[in-house]
Design an enzyme around this catalytic site. Structure first.
Site, mmCIF file in Angstrom:
data_model
loop_
_atom_site.group_PDB
_atom_site.id
_atom_site.type_symbol
_atom_site.label_atom_id
_atom_site.label_comp_id
_atom_site.label_asym_id
_atom_site.label_seq_id
_atom_site.Cartn_x
_atom_site.Cartn_y
_atom_site.Cartn_z
ATOM 1 N N HIS A 271 0.345 -12.105 1.340
ATOM 2 C CA HIS A 271 -0.464 -11.172 0.559
ATOM 3 C C HIS A 271 -0.770 -11.735 -0.831
ATOM 4 C CE1 HIS A 271 -1.115 -6.570 -0.206
ATOM 5 N NE2 HIS A 271 -2.190 -7.303 -0.458
ATOM 6 N N TYR B 233 0.833 -1.201 0.000
ATOM 7 C CA TYR B 233 0.000 0.000 0.000
ATOM 8 C C TYR B 233 0.870 1.254 0.000
ATOM 9 C CZ TYR B 233 -3.418 -3.490 1.511
ATOM 10 O OH TYR B 233 -4.203 -4.616 1.615
#
Length: 380
Positions: free
Chosen positions: A168, A101
């Site tokens: 992830h 992010y």
């Protein structure tokens, strides 16, 4: 004393005792409650759920920090810091972030926001495996990079440990065998070192969770799924019994489907096919014309989804934070319920496909195969 009177007194005392017990459990403060930091009344109003068999009791809604990395729009850092602090003070006790992010930015901003906040006041989760915008540097599920990534995340956030460390987006690995045989064993070492308490896996294809959970020799405590318990796609419900049987904590993300279920609409990079985007846009217009906010309906729909322990939402706006927190204790009116049901029947049910599974992975693989020496290809 008259036996009838005595019986009535005992019955009354029993009733008071039961009500007191009910009140105790309903209003019980979570272990993250810190008197010198929290707004006690606000914390009492935030429902909590057990996160699988971890022993953690997490707030019904939790904070996804992706917005702090300018993922959806350019943000104001001061407001971002205020958002994190107010979210925690008012009863949210679970934060999810990742190196991906903002390519480290979200973790760095989050680290600045957490300065001065007691570490006991929240649970923190981050991830490994997804990193850079360049296609050939985006994913790395190797053990060596995994161990390095955890240390980098802890440094960026100024923390000694995270509560949950997650893989992830498993679907982008060359094979799930790499996740099972290399990434997860590396995370087990992270856990043994005290840098993480629990291990989780994340991704979009739901079938991958079942595959990895059945094959892994490393104990997995949580799964994080997104856009699968929404108005436009409720397929998570088919997997909830499997997760519950295994004591897996279920973390659900993006109740508005990464902007699909909003008046603003999704960002350009959203992977949904055109028919899904068009249907959701028409649904938003229909709700607005009938005096309803589709984002509020979407949040209520997800918060009522059975088997979900906590729902992540992301924002860098104080206004949106307060709106989402208010939704927890603000049930839909009969009119809103009717509009929600009508919206689904009119615009969602007619869709032949409700998800975009495989779209992102195929595009990633196409670009990876065609990458040039100068590395100009980017995804997202």
């Amino acid at each position: 004393m008259n036996k009838q009177i005595l019986a009535r007194i005992k019955k009354k005392l029993y009733h008071v005792h039961i009500v007191s017990l009910q009140n105790f459990f309903f209003y019980r403060l979570p272990e993250t409650f810190t008197p010198d930091f929290h707004d006690k009344n606000a914390v009492l109003q935030m429902p909590t759920n057990p996160l699988g068999k971890t022993g953690l009791h997490v707030s019904k809604i939790s904070f996804g920090a992706s917005s702090l990395g300018n993922v959806f729009r350019t943000t104001n850092e001061k407001e971002s810091l205020d958002v994190v602090r107010e979210a925690l003070q008012k009863g949210i006790n679970y934060i999810d972030v990742a190196p991906w992010y903002g390519h480290g930015m979200a973790e760095e901003v989050l680290g600045r926001a957490l300065v001065g906040i007691p570490r006991t006041a929240y649970y923190m989760a981050t991830k490994v495996g997804r990193y850079k915008p360049e296609v050939d540097k985006m994913f790395d599920f190797s053990a060596e990079r995994t161990l390095q990534s955890v240390d980098e995340s802890l440094q960026r956030m100024g923390l000694d440990y995270v509560d949950i460390i997650q893989v992830h987006d498993m679907e982008f690995a060359p094979s799930l065998d790499i996740i099972i045989n290399e990434t997860l064993p590396a995370l087990q070492k992270v856990k043994q070192s005290g840098k993480a308490r629990f291990i989780g896996i994340t991704g979009y294809p739901l079938k991958n969770f079942k595959t990895v959970l059945e094959k892994s020799t490393v104990k997995i405590d949580t799964i994080l799924t997104y856009c699968r318990a929404c108005i436009h796609d409720n397929s998570l419900q088919d997997y909830i019994p499997f997760f519950q049987e295994r004591g897996i904590g279920v973390i659900n993300a993006s109740p508005i489907a990464m902007g699909l279920l909003s008046n603003r609409g999704p960002p350009e990079w959203h992977p949904a096919q055109k028919d899904i985007k068009d249907a959701c846009a028409k649904a938003a217009t229909f709700c607005r014309e009938n005096g309803c906010d589709i984002s509020r309906l979407a949040m209520a729909y997800t918060l009522g989804f059975p088997g979900v322990d906590t729902t992540l939402f992301s924002t860098a706006s104080l206004e949106n934070l307060r709106k989402n927190m208010a939704a927890v204790n603000s049930p839909l009116s009969k009119q809103e319920h009717d509009i929600l049901n009508d919206t689904i029947k009119r615009y969602i049910d007619p869709l032949t496909c409700h998800h975009w599974e495989g779209v992102e992975v195929e595009e990633y693989q196409r670009q990876l195969q065609g990458i040039q020496n100068d590395g100009t290809f980017k995804l997202g």
